[in-house]
Design a protein around this motif. Structure first.
Motif, PDB file in Angstrom:
ATOM      1  N   SER A 155       0.829  -1.202   0.000  1.00 55.47           N
ATOM      2  CA  SER A 155       0.000   0.000   0.000  1.00 55.47           C
ATOM      3  C   SER A 155       0.866   1.256   0.000  1.00 55.47           C
ATOM      4  O   SER A 155       0.569   2.223  -0.726  1.00 55.47           O
ATOM      5  CB  SER A 155      -0.922  -0.004   1.218  1.00 55.47           C
ATOM      6  OG  SER A 155      -1.780   1.107   1.214  1.00 55.47           O
TER       7      SER A 155
ATOM      8  N   ILE B 151       0.220   3.731  -3.034  1.00 55.81           N
ATOM      9  CA  ILE B 151      -0.404   5.011  -2.702  1.00 55.81           C
ATOM     10  C   ILE B 151       0.539   6.168  -3.015  1.00 55.81           C
ATOM     11  O   ILE B 151       0.118   7.226  -3.494  1.00 55.81           O
ATOM     12  CB  ILE B 151      -0.821   5.036  -1.216  1.00 55.81           C
ATOM     13  CG1 ILE B 151      -1.865   3.962  -0.935  1.00 55.81           C
ATOM     14  CG2 ILE B 151      -1.373   6.401  -0.832  1.00 55.81           C
ATOM     15  CD1 ILE B 151      -3.077   4.005  -1.826  1.00 55.81           C
TER      16      ILE B 151
ATOM     17  N   ARG C  20      -8.951   7.599  -3.012  1.00 55.08           N
ATOM     18  CA  ARG C  20      -8.782   6.714  -1.853  1.00 55.08           C
ATOM     19  C   ARG C  20     -10.144   6.371  -1.235  1.00 55.08           C
ATOM     20  O   ARG C  20     -10.383   5.254  -0.802  1.00 55.08           O
ATOM     21  CB  ARG C  20      -7.896   7.379  -0.802  1.00 55.08           C
ATOM     22  CG  ARG C  20      -6.492   7.751  -1.285  1.00 55.08           C
ATOM     23  CD  ARG C  20      -5.558   6.569  -1.392  1.00 55.08           C
ATOM     24  NE  ARG C  20      -5.916   5.595  -2.406  1.00 55.08           N
ATOM     25  CZ  ARG C  20      -5.742   5.776  -3.737  1.00 55.08           C
ATOM     26  NH1 ARG C  20      -5.262   6.908  -4.193  1.00 55.08           N
ATOM     27  NH2 ARG C  20      -6.068   4.824  -4.582  1.00 55.08           N
TER      28      ARG C  20
ATOM     29  N   TYR D 244      -2.810   7.127   4.513  1.00 46.79           N
ATOM     30  CA  TYR D 244      -3.217   7.889   3.335  1.00 46.79           C
ATOM     31  C   TYR D 244      -3.201   9.387   3.627  1.00 46.79           C
ATOM     32  O   TYR D 244      -2.741  10.197   2.803  1.00 46.79           O
ATOM     33  CB  TYR D 244      -4.630   7.487   2.899  1.00 46.79           C
ATOM     34  CG  TYR D 244      -4.792   6.050   2.470  1.00 46.79           C
ATOM     35  CD1 TYR D 244      -3.698   5.220   2.264  1.00 46.79           C
ATOM     36  CD2 TYR D 244      -6.069   5.509   2.284  1.00 46.79           C
ATOM     37  CE1 TYR D 244      -3.857   3.902   1.874  1.00 46.79           C
ATOM     38  CE2 TYR D 244      -6.239   4.195   1.891  1.00 46.79           C
ATOM     39  CZ  TYR D 244      -5.128   3.397   1.694  1.00 46.79           C
ATOM     40  OH  TYR D 244      -5.313   2.098   1.316  1.00 46.79           O
TER      41      TYR D 244
END
Length: 330
Positions: A51, A55, A72, A119
């Motif tokens: 991730s 990301i 997201r 995130y």
């Protein structure tokens, strides 16, 4: 560099590891571990490493905060909402899993807030201009220094959460620095590090080395903390290599890994409940084997009917922005 799409395959394998690992505690049995590491925790760490890589790459492609947040949200929220509603429905439909050894609504979801926090961190670091090849390595090294200074912390927060965040951080670092790195060579070195961390011979050798090279007049780093640091530093390179650099596997086009992760626990609770109601003693392997078919089916339905259509809405924000810009100019 065009990314070879082994990500779906690796994430599906990792999600199956989580299902297998959780099949034991949901049946009231101790979760199998190897040198204090369960297959489920290893898989979660792999998820966070991958991730972090993806990301960060996503923000590089679309460095606008609004579109980044929108993308997201579309990936996480629709599937999560439906899976949560399914968990609530299953809990009520099966009498709150009365009689099950471990009753939880959906134990797998505890990692998702931490992933969403990652995130947010990517967005903030990107906004201040530090998510680039020149600045981020310095930030990465600084955070590693802080991590090393806390290796003696044996609290659950540090042991479980900090390792996940460091995996995400390392994945992000690889995404930004791989033009200077030889990821295949780093992954090979990481395999040797894993042999040190997960074999008694390696641990004995590491303990002897630490004893010889002890810091004078300073606090002693616990061998467990050193093992954790080596593990965190190495694992991400292995998973990124398998996902990006290994020979491409030409299937697994449907990304069902997220669905497997969020639907597994309620399905496993149902299986344990039904086995007990029919006089069968649930075992870890039996729960795993009976749970996987419905989990895969639900995950595929979730991908086809919920997650994939939601991802198709990514362009809506760009289209809306284009329309607004055109109206202003006209």
């Amino acid at each position: 560099m065009e990314i070879k799409n082994n990500f779906n395959l690796i994430r599906v394998v990792l999600s199956i590891f989580v299902v297998l690992s959780h099949s034991y505690p949901v049946a009231g049995l101790p979760e199998p571990t190897y040198f204090y590491m369960s297959a489920g925790m290893l898989a979660v760490h792999g998820f966070f490493a991958i991730s972090g890589y993806l990301i960060t790459r996503s923000f590089e492609r679309s460095p606008r905060v609004l579109s980044f947040a929108w993308n997201r949200l579309l990936r996480i929220a629709p599937g999560l909402v439906v899976a949560y509603l399914f968990s609530k429905f299953a809990y009520k439909a099966f009498d709150g899993y009365a009689g099950n050894p471990l009753v939880l609504l959906n134990a797998s979801l505890w990692t998702l807030p931490w992933e969403m926090l990652c995130y947010v961190a990517v967005g903030l670091v990107g906004v201040v201009g530090a998510l680039n090849r020149n600045t981020f390595p310095a930030l990465y090294c600084s955070l590693w220094f802080i991590f090393i200074m806390h290796l003696g912390d044996d609290g659950r927060l540090f042991y479980f959460v900090t390792a996940m965040l460091m995996m995400f951080l390392t994945g992000a670092f690889i995404a930004l620095a791989e033009h200077r790195l030889s990821v295949p060579k780093a992954a090979l070195a990481a395999v040797f590090v894993m042999l040190v961390v997960f074999t008694q011979t390696g641990i004995d050798a590491l303990s002897a080395l630490v004893k010889v090279a002890d810091f004078a007049y300073g606090p002693k780093f616990p061998i467990g903390g050193i093992r954790q640091a080596l593990y965190v530093a190495a694992l991400s390179f292995i998973f990124i290599y398998l996902s990006v650099y290994a020979v491409r596997v030409p299937f697994f086009k449907d990304d069902i890994s997220y669905g497997v992760y969020v639907y597994a626990w309620p399905v496993q609770e149902i299986v344990v409940k039904l086995m007990a109601d029919h006089g069968l003693a649930p075992g870890g392997l039996s729960v795993f084997l009976l749970s996987m078919p419905p989990i895969v089916l639900l995950s595929w339905i979730s991908w086809r009917l919920i997650e994939k259509p939601a991802l198709g809405m990514k362009k809506l924000l760009a289209i809306r922005k284009t329309q607004v810009t055109h109206q202003i100019r006209s």
